[in-house]
Write a protein that holds these residues in place. Structure first.
Motif, PDB file in Angstrom:
ATOM      1  N   ILE A   1      -0.763   5.865  11.763  1.00 16.07           N
ATOM      2  CA  ILE A   1       0.267   6.069  10.472  1.00 16.07           C
ATOM      3  C   ILE A   1      -0.558   7.093   9.603  1.00 16.07           C
ATOM      4  O   ILE A   1      -1.231   6.605   8.955  1.00 16.07           O
ATOM      5  CB  ILE A   1       0.590   5.259  10.616  1.00 16.07           C
ATOM      6  CG1 ILE A   1       0.436   4.451   9.307  1.00 16.07           C
ATOM      7  CG2 ILE A   1       2.090   4.317  11.502  1.00 16.07           C
ATOM      8  CD1 ILE A   1       1.212   3.282   8.848  1.00 16.07           C
TER       9      ILE A   1
ATOM     10  N   VAL B   1       1.103  -1.364  -0.231  1.00 18.74           N
ATOM     11  CA  VAL B   1       0.221  -0.006   0.116  1.00 18.74           C
ATOM     12  C   VAL B   1       1.201   1.118   0.080  1.00 18.74           C
ATOM     13  O   VAL B   1       2.172   1.289   1.270  1.00 18.74           O
ATOM     14  CB  VAL B   1      -0.777   0.310   1.243  1.00 18.74           C
ATOM     15  CG1 VAL B   1      -1.636   0.896   1.307  1.00 18.74           C
ATOM     16  CG2 VAL B   1      -1.801  -1.032   1.013  1.00 18.74           C
TER      17      VAL B   1
ATOM     18  N   CYS C   1       2.897  -0.752   9.420  1.00 17.51           N
ATOM     19  CA  CYS C   1       1.552  -0.546   8.152  1.00 17.51           C
ATOM     20  C   CYS C   1       1.048  -1.983   8.576  1.00 17.51           C
ATOM     21  O   CYS C   1       2.231  -2.821   8.169  1.00 17.51           O
ATOM     22  CB  CYS C   1       1.893  -0.135   7.186  1.00 17.51           C
ATOM     23  SG  CYS C   1       0.655  -0.189   5.599  1.00 17.51           S
ATOM     24  N   ILE C   2      -0.280  -2.518   8.649  1.00 15.99           N
ATOM     25  CA  ILE C   2      -0.668  -3.384   8.540  1.00 15.99           C
ATOM     26  C   ILE C   2      -1.381  -4.067   7.157  1.00 15.99           C
ATOM     27  O   ILE C   2      -2.091  -5.121   7.321  1.00 15.99           O
ATOM     28  CB  ILE C   2      -2.018  -4.142   9.917  1.00 15.99           C
ATOM     29  CG1 ILE C   2      -2.858  -2.534   9.662  1.00 15.99           C
ATOM     30  CG2 ILE C   2      -0.864  -4.187  10.586  1.00 15.99           C
ATOM     31  CD1 ILE C   2      -4.025  -3.893  10.269  1.00 15.99           C
ATOM     32  N   ALA C   3      -1.623  -3.464   6.323  1.00 14.13           N
ATOM     33  CA  ALA C   3      -1.813  -2.929   4.819  1.00 14.13           C
ATOM     34  C   ALA C   3      -3.163  -3.239   4.780  1.00 14.13           C
ATOM     35  O   ALA C   3      -4.320  -4.031   4.275  1.00 14.13           O
ATOM     36  CB  ALA C   3      -1.295  -4.261   4.067  1.00 14.13           C
ATOM     37  N   CYS C   4      -4.290  -2.925   5.648  1.00 15.62           N
ATOM     38  CA  CYS C   4      -5.510  -2.981   5.879  1.00 15.62           C
ATOM     39  C   CYS C   4      -6.265  -2.316   4.517  1.00 15.62           C
ATOM     40  O   CYS C   4      -7.111  -2.222   4.017  1.00 15.62           O
ATOM     41  CB  CYS C   4      -5.997  -2.427   7.407  1.00 15.62           C
ATOM     42  SG  CYS C   4      -5.764  -0.724   7.252  1.00 15.62           S
ATOM     43  N   THR C   5      -5.904  -1.331   4.020  1.00 13.59           N
ATOM     44  CA  THR C   5      -5.734  -0.826   3.054  1.00 13.59           C
ATOM     45  C   THR C   5      -7.218   0.236   3.335  1.00 13.59           C
ATOM     46  O   THR C   5      -7.438   0.685   2.106  1.00 13.59           O
ATOM     47  CB  THR C   5      -6.946  -2.036   1.496  1.00 13.59           C
ATOM     48  OG1 THR C   5      -7.293  -3.016   2.060  1.00 13.59           O
ATOM     49  CG2 THR C   5      -5.729  -2.611   1.422  1.00 13.59           C
ATOM     50  N   ALA C   6      -7.079   1.143   4.330  1.00 12.02           N
ATOM     51  CA  ALA C   6      -8.222   1.496   4.723  1.00 12.02           C
ATOM     52  C   ALA C   6      -8.830   3.075   3.839  1.00 12.02           C
ATOM     53  O   ALA C   6      -8.689   3.158   3.434  1.00 12.02           O
ATOM     54  CB  ALA C   6      -8.834   1.432   6.215  1.00 12.02           C
ATOM     55  N   CYS C   7      -7.179   2.803   3.932  1.00 11.26           N
ATOM     56  CA  CYS C   7      -6.403   4.498   3.170  1.00 11.26           C
ATOM     57  C   CYS C   7      -6.661   4.640   2.108  1.00 11.26           C
ATOM     58  O   CYS C   7      -7.049   5.422   1.274  1.00 11.26           O
ATOM     59  CB  CYS C   7      -5.234   4.881   3.951  1.00 11.26           C
ATOM     60  SG  CYS C   7      -4.288   3.494   3.368  1.00 11.26           S
TER      61      CYS C   7
ATOM     62  N   ILE D   1       0.474   7.194   5.275  1.00  9.05           N
ATOM     63  CA  ILE D   1       0.921   6.759   4.818  1.00  9.05           C
ATOM     64  C   ILE D   1       1.692   7.247   3.735  1.00  9.05           C
ATOM     65  O   ILE D   1       2.719   6.921   2.803  1.00  9.05           O
ATOM     66  CB  ILE D   1      -0.423   5.377   3.593  1.00  9.05           C
ATOM     67  CG1 ILE D   1       0.377   4.629   2.968  1.00  9.05           C
ATOM     68  CG2 ILE D   1      -1.056   6.426   3.033  1.00  9.05           C
ATOM     69  CD1 ILE D   1       1.052   3.334   3.904  1.00  9.05           C
TER      70      ILE D   1
ATOM     71  N   CYS E   1      -6.801   5.548   9.115  1.00  3.27           N
ATOM     72  CA  CYS E   1      -5.634   4.081   9.716  1.00  3.27           C
ATOM     73  C   CYS E   1      -6.059   3.299  10.734  1.00  3.27           C
ATOM     74  O   CYS E   1      -6.075   4.164  11.858  1.00  3.27           O
ATOM     75  CB  CYS E   1      -4.457   5.175   9.365  1.00  3.27           C
ATOM     76  SG  CYS E   1      -3.308   3.822   9.795  1.00  3.27           S
ATOM     77  N   PRO E   2      -5.940   2.048  11.549  1.00  9.01           N
ATOM     78  CA  PRO E   2      -6.306   1.835  12.610  1.00  9.01           C
ATOM     79  C   PRO E   2      -5.046   1.656  13.444  1.00  9.01           C
ATOM     80  O   PRO E   2      -4.621   1.214  14.735  1.00  9.01           O
ATOM     81  CB  PRO E   2      -6.268   0.517  12.733  1.00  9.01           C
ATOM     82  CG  PRO E   2      -5.938  -0.114  11.288  1.00  9.01           C
ATOM     83  CD  PRO E   2      -6.069   1.288   9.823  1.00  9.01           C
ATOM     84  N   VAL E   3      -3.677   1.920  12.497  1.00  5.98           N
ATOM     85  CA  VAL E   3      -1.783   2.341  13.370  1.00  5.98           C
ATOM     86  C   VAL E   3      -2.446   3.191  14.120  1.00  5.98           C
ATOM     87  O   VAL E   3      -0.972   3.581  13.985  1.00  5.98           O
ATOM     88  CB  VAL E   3      -1.398   1.148  13.150  1.00  5.98           C
ATOM     89  CG1 VAL E   3      -1.537  -0.281  12.808  1.00  5.98           C
ATOM     90  CG2 VAL E   3      -1.455   1.520  11.676  1.00  5.98           C
TER      91      VAL E   3
HETATM   92  S1  SF4 Z   1      -3.258   0.152   5.016  1.00  6.57           S
HETATM   93 FE1  SF4 Z   1      -3.863   0.121   7.297  1.00  6.57          FE
HETATM   94  S2  SF4 Z   1      -2.392   0.021   8.134  1.00  6.57           S
HETATM   95 FE2  SF4 Z   1      -1.156   0.649   6.500  1.00  6.57          FE
HETATM   96  S3  SF4 Z   1      -1.192   2.705   5.868  1.00  6.57           S
HETATM   97 FE3  SF4 Z   1      -3.321   2.108   5.018  1.00  6.57          FE
HETATM   98  S4  SF4 Z   1      -4.415   2.191   6.791  1.00  6.57           S
HETATM   99 FE4  SF4 Z   1      -2.818   2.237   7.579  1.00  6.57          FE
END
Ligand code: SF4
Ligand code: SF4
Length: 480
Positions: free
Chosen positions: A285, A244, A295-301, A287, A281-283
């Motif tokens: 940060i 991501v 980054c846990i690659a949750c793809t929310a961003c 991006i 972003c759940p952590v």
């Molecule tokens: S992919 Fe998820 S954890 Fe990584 S920066 Fe985007 S929102 Fe945050």
């Protein structure tokens, strides 16, 4: 040194510096992720449903009159649909672990932390717990306001409801987890009479509270500080791994603007600096600062930014799956995808296919009969009728099928060696049975063989299934 004539001495008091306490502990700031909708969010929820239907449903699935998946530690039997595994089948567990490790290497090399973003229990339960939090306490702004505000009956009610639902889910998860090791139907009946054994009590509560604590409170801290994968995953990444990424060349310089602003004239990129990508972003940060181990690659961003791009009528994908090489060299998606088939991925993939094939073949050729032979050391060897020499053995026959089996036992290795008692043994489905057998050798054969230990071999063949036959080594002792 002499003092100059006429000079007056001024005494400047020097204060001792006040000792100051410097704390090296930084308080963790609570993260309030904003909810997000979009293509990736839908896939994340598909994975939440899939993983949870499998996890919660599997122990309730009946199979051949028993639980389909049951790791019965007390009986030392693992039931996985038609498979009945004994501790002697530990090699298959090792195989599954090696397969999982290679699958992780492979998918990480191709698409980064896919496991973390979509299937890791920590991510999945955090997603579920966050969803409940939103339903009860409201969206990000409302939750922040509620936490910052003074205690009131309304706040108390919402917090109590949230924790009650979290705890219920946590304990149900603990119950389900233990249901993989103790028949879940029995546990369900015991639950009403509080008849669990001490281990069941312990593990239901331990796993339940761990789920409650990890998904409700620790959340991103588990990924950041406790998960070893976060630390070593970078070893599996390279500059052609899809991760991501924020496209800085396209997004910078950032800044607010109207929809019709002339970007060239205003010297602006596509990033409107709305910070939505940070808020979802759940952590916690940003991006836009580049690849970060958190980054846990949750793809929310990605979903959040795509929504902004749509509103601004800019092309989607300012934040997207891309490779570092691709961004640096301005490659198209197709050019980046072509680099998927690079040596590292091909090696991981080939090893993964080879191990999977070996695993499937070995599983399909696996014997459904296991035999352990133990010499009876209390009765080494003795003289019986007609001068025959007798040795006693204890045979453990393990029937790894779901049907009752009859086995014929025979022995060879010394001329005339034969079983003096049992030759046929019946073993119930998925059971193990110990039998004591006496092997006798005629005096002339014993004399020809001479005193000492001689190799012999037991043959055990199923009378119901001609393909099932096992032979095991042992020794026959001829006394002096
Ligand atoms: S992919 Fe998820 S954890 Fe990584 S920066 Fe985007 S929102 Fe945050
Ligand atoms: S969501 Fe997109 S536009 Fe908004 S700050 Fe993040 S990268 Fe920039």
């Amino acid at each position: 040194m002499t003092k100059p004539v006429g000079a007056t001495a001024r005494v400047i008091p020097i204060k001792a510096a006040e000792p100051a306490l410097v704390s090296l502990y930084e308080k963790q700031k609570k993260i309030y992720p904003r909810s997000v909708h979009g293509w990736f969010a839908r896939w994340r929820w598909v994975m939440v449903w899939l993983t949870q239907i499998v996890f919660y449903g599997l122990p309730w699935l009946p199979w051949n009159g028993r639980q389909a998946v049951l790791f019965d530690l007390s009986a030392r039997r693992f039931y996985i649909f038609d498979l009945v595994l004994y501790p002697q089948d530990f090699i298959y567990l090792t195989g599954i672990l090696i397969l999982s490790a290679y699958a992780l290497f492979f998918f990480t090399a191709v698409g980064g932390r896919l496991w973390c973003g979509y299937a890791c229990p920590q991510t999945v339960y955090t997603e579920i717990f966050l969803w409940i939090e939103r339903r009860i306490e409201g969206e990000r702004g409302a939750r922040m306001k509620l936490d910052a505000g003074p205690w009131s009956w309304q706040k108390f009610g919402r917090k109590t409801a949230k924790h009650a639902v979290w705890l219920t889910i946590g304990l149900w998860t603990g119950f389900t987890f233990v249901g993989y090791f103790t028949p879940i139907q029995t546990m369900w009946q015991q639950a009403f009479t509080l008849g669990f054994g001490p281990w069941e009590w312990f593990w239901v509560n331990f796993y339940g509270l761990a789920t409650y604590g990890n998904a409700g409170f620790l959340r991103e801290q588990v990924c950041k500080y406790m998960c070893p994968y976060a630390r070593f995953q970078s070893a599996m990444f390279d500059r052609d791994t899809m991760i991501v990424s924020y496209d800085a060349a396209r997004g910078d310089p950032r800044g607010t603007r109207g929809r019709n602003t002339d970007l060239a004239a205003a010297n602006l990129g596509h990033c409107i600096d709305c910070e939505l990508c940070v808020q979802v972003c759940p952590v916690g940060i940003d991006i836009r600062n580049g690849l970060q181990y958190e980054c846990i690659a949750c793809t929310a961003c990605i979903d959040a930014c795509d929504g902004v791009m749509d509103k601004m009528k800019y092309p989607r994908g300012l934040i997207r799956y891309a490779t570092q090489n691709g961004l640096d060299r301005k490659w198209s998606s197709q050019q980046m995808m072509r680099r998927v088939f690079r040596p590292r991925v091909l090696i991981y993939g080939s090893v993964l296919i080879a191990i999977s094939a070996a695993f499937v073949v070995s599983l399909s050729l696996r014997h459904t009969l296991k035999v352990d032979v133990v010499r009876d050391r209390t009765t080494l060897a003795r003289l019986v009728d007609n001068g025959r020499i007798e040795n006693l053995y204890r045979l453990q026959l393990m029937n790894a099928t779901e049907q009752t089996q009859r086995y014929r036992v025979s022995v060879e290795g010394i001329a005339g060696a034969a079983l003096a008692n049992t030759t046929e043994v019946e073993v119930a489905p998925a059971q193990a049975r110990w039998v004591t057998v006496a092997v006798q050798v005629p005096p002339e054969s014993a004399q020809a063989a001479g005193a000492g230990a001689h190799p012999i071999r037991f043959h055990i063949a199923s009378l119901t299934d001609a393909r099932t036959a096992v032979s095991e080594k042992s020794t026959f002792v001829v006394p002096r």
